[in-house]
Design an enzyme around this catalytic site. Structure first.
Site, PDB file in Angstrom:
ATOM      1  CB  THR A 206      55.774 102.493  61.495  1.00 21.64           C
ATOM      2  OG1 THR A 206      56.054 103.522  62.455  1.00 21.64           O
ATOM      3  CG2 THR A 206      54.269 102.422  61.289  1.00 21.64           C
ATOM      4  CG  HIS A 424      25.629  88.892  63.539  1.00 19.86           C
ATOM      5  ND1 HIS A 424      24.953  89.822  64.287  1.00 19.86           N
ATOM      6  CD2 HIS A 424      26.815  89.473  63.210  1.00 19.86           C
ATOM      7  CE1 HIS A 424      25.692  90.918  64.405  1.00 19.86           C
ATOM      8  NE2 HIS A 424      26.831  90.719  63.767  1.00 19.86           N
ATOM      9  CD  GLU A 425      30.055  87.038  62.054  1.00 20.02           C
ATOM     10  OE1 GLU A 425      30.607  87.674  61.130  1.00 20.02           O
ATOM     11  OE2 GLU A 425      29.961  87.478  63.211  1.00 20.02           O
ATOM     12  CG  ASP A 501      28.713  94.638  63.672  1.00 17.38           C
ATOM     13  OD1 ASP A 501      29.919  94.566  63.389  1.00 17.38           O
ATOM     14  OD2 ASP A 501      27.983  93.640  63.815  1.00 17.38           O
TER      15      ASP A 501
END
EC number: 3.4.24.-
Length: 645
Positions: A206, A424-425, A501
């Site tokens: 940052t 799947h996508e 996932d």
């Protein structure tokens, strides 16, 4: 300097060779010419002497005797009587036996001296080598305990607030520090006390170090940079000595800034580690605390430090009078990202089509280091392709490379695997498009990229947001689970591709229950630990603040949320099963489709969609979907990257 180092190296090598030579000489001298010797008892030697079998006798002053018989064989025994009974020895000599007195090797004066001095020389050599390795040259052994801090002269390498963007509030907070360093008398006259220490808190990348250097550059004062890990060394007490030396250097160059990067390396809570309460790290921390209490604030020394783990710092560091001013450096918003991109594009040749505002919107969650890497990747791509300018296409490809890595052209999938990845996508993408609270989909692809992604779906929040309601979280979980649901619906089988996932969905569901109080059964109670990060020393001795019964209820609620979200994903996909199948064929032909294309395809009725896909006939020259927007995995500062397989 190089000649001195070479001479020193030659001298030490010479000393080593001499020592080795002495050992070789002693060993060879004691072995050469000495035949095999049989060990016998003293009584056996006396008997052989009486039998007139011995022709020569060597008597050492150590009491050992070596005899040779008339056959040329050698014998050895311990016979101290031969040293004290001289008449007996004279009698043997009168019998014709050759008598010889020798000095034993063990009693040789030079061997004794060598035995004493050799370990001393070796120790001196070892310590001299260590000191010189740390000090960086001959006659600089004491540099081992000197501070390794790097001093930056603002006149030579000046960094100002103009070189820092995206942290407007932080710069405003540090303006007073700059004014104090420029003219401390103004504050002293009014009785104001400037903080001795300023703690910069922010995630990696940052711009904490850059901001500290900008403060020094604005004030025009020397800047001493050191990492927290540089204080701790092999020898006890070195860290504390380096702290004292660092503060002495700063006082000699006052006004000045001392910047300690990653201060959590030495500033962790005392007495909570595995090394006990008196390890080297704690001595170093104590020395820092003493030095911060000891110096006069009116001389113009500011201690700045940076960390991304403020939760593990010792409370004594954070009390008033030490690091009592805390400046939080957050991830930049869209406007901040645009300003950062302007800085990094300085001096680079860019094409007219490069739109910084679009790039800023396309990179939510990116920190300054990510944006710098993005610009550098775009420049490298332009140079690799032989272009004269950095184009928008280069920037878009660079964003994708930063998020998921470069294309893996050598990773060839079988037709069956490609089909599994496509469904799947599309499971992720269709749920992300249909569910009202999910982030918009901007790209779906089955082109492998990076380390593990065989395909991925990119989503992008429509705006920078800092809160998520329950409906948004539940829709996000459903989108995460939709890839596995699509596999089960189409193939009646599941693969290992949903591992990531499942981890993310389970973690989000657990946070809903334990941290956000979003479970109706559990209620508005926070059961999670204070820190989301793992700190070994704390975790070993921390007790859960809930019972085993409550733990079962928490696990049950998490499982219920996952199951409901999975059923929700399956329900939506079953309602759109035919469209899922047709769009999957479309994706297999094109390999990459944009979010707008996907929305247009879903708006078609089934018959029109079927006809459109069958008549597609995609050629190799057809332009692929242009993707501008990319995203991060959630508003929890993770990449929004649906890695399917």
């Amino acid at each position: 300097m190089q000649n001195k180092r070479n001479q020193s190296r030659v001298l030490w090598l010479l000393l080593i060779y001499i020592t080795i030579g002495i050992f070789i000489y002693v060993g060879v001298n004691s072995l050469i010419g000495t035949p095999d010797v049989s060990k016998i008892e003293y009584s056996e030697l006396v008997q052989m002497l009486e039998d007139k079998k011995i022709v020569s006798l060597e008597i050492e002053d150590s009491g050992y005797a070596r005899a040779r018989d008339n056959r040329g064989l050698y014998y050895e025994t311990y016979a101290p009587t031969l040293l004290s009974d001289q008449q007996y020895v004279y009698g043997l000599a009168n019998q014709g036996i050759e008598i010889k007195y020798v000095r034993s090797l063990e009693n040789s004066w030079w061997i004794s001296i060598l035995t004493f001095l050799l370990p001393v020389f070796l120790l001196i050599f070892l310590f001299t080598f260590l000191f010189r390795s740390s000090g960086g040259g001959a006659n600089q052994g004491m540099n081992f305990i000197k501070s390794p801090a790097k001093k930056y002269d603002p006149k030579k390498t000046r960094t100002t607030f103009n070189d820092v963007a995206g942290v407007k509030e932080a710069k405003e907070e540090l303006t007073d520090v700059v004014k104090f360093l420029k003219d401390p008398k103004v504050f002293n006259r009014l009785g104001a006390r400037m903080p001795k220490g300023v703690l910069l808190v922010g995630e990696p990348g940052t711009g904490k170090t850059l901001l500290a250097r900008a403060v020094a550059g604005e004030a025009g004062v020397p800047f001493f940079y050191i990492s927290g890990s540089d204080f701790v060394e092999l020898f006890v007490g070195v860290g504390a000595a380096r702290v004292r030396d660092l503060f002495n250097q700063a006082k000699a160059n006052a006004p000045a800034i001392i910047f300690i990067d990653e201060i959590d390396a030495v500033g962790r809570q005392r007495g909570s580690g595995l090394g006990g309460g008196h390890d080297e790290r704690e001595q170093t921390l104590n020395s820092i605390l003493v030095e911060m209490d000891g110096f006069d604030p009116s001389i113009g020394i500011i201690v700045m430090a940076a960390t991304n783990r403020p939760d593990v710092l010792d409370k004594a560091l954070l009390r008033p009078g030490r690091f009592d001013k805390k400046v939080v450096i957050d991830r930049p918003d869209a406007e901040g990202r645009k300003d950062i991109l302007k800085i990094h594009f300085r001096g680079k040749k860019i094409a007219p089509d490069v739109d910084l505002e679009v790039l800023a919107r396309a990179t939510p969650g990116f920190v300054g280091a990510d944006l710098e890497n993005l610009v550098n990747e775009a420049a490298l791509l332009a140079a690799r392709n032989g272009e004269k300018f950095i184009t928008m296409k280069d920037c878009e490809e660079a964003i994708e490379r930063v998020i998921v890595g470069p294309e893996r052209k050598t990773r060839v999938l079988s037709e069956q695997e490609k089909e599994v990845v496509a469904y799947h996508e599309l499971g992720h993408a269709i749920l992300g498009t249909i569910l009202p609270n999910a982030d918009p989909v901007h790209k779906v692809t089955i082109i492998p990229r990076g380390y593990a992604a065989l395909g991925y779906t990119l989503q992008l929040p429509s705006e920078d947001r800092y809160l998520m309601n329950k409906s948004e979280i539940l829709d996000d979980i459903a989108v995460m689970l939709a890839g596995r649901a699509a596999e089960e619906i189409i193939f009646d089988e599941i693969t290992s591709g949903a591992e990531n996932d499942l981890k993310r969905a389970t973690e989000m569901a657990r946070r809903m229950v334990e941290s956000f109080g979003m479970s109706e059964k559990i209620g508005p109670v926070a059961w999670a630990s204070e820190s989301e990060e793992t700190f070994l020393a704390r975790e070993l001795f921390r007790e859960k603040n809930y019972s085993d019964e409550t733990a079962k209820e928490l696990d049950s609620e998490v499982k219920q949320i996952i199951n409901k979200s999975y059923e929700k994903a399956k329900s939506v996909l079953l309602e759109n099963k035919e469209k899922l199948q047709f769009i999957a064929q479309y994706l297999l032909k094109k390999e990459t489709i944009s979010g707008q294309e996907l929305r247009d395809l879903l708006q078609k009725d089934t018959d029109d969609l079927k006809e459109y896909v069958e008549n597609l006939g995609v050629s190799s020259t057809q332009e692929e979907a242009k993707v501008v927007n990319y995203e991060y995995l959630s508003r929890e500062n993770n990449l929004i990257e649906r890695k399917g397989i």
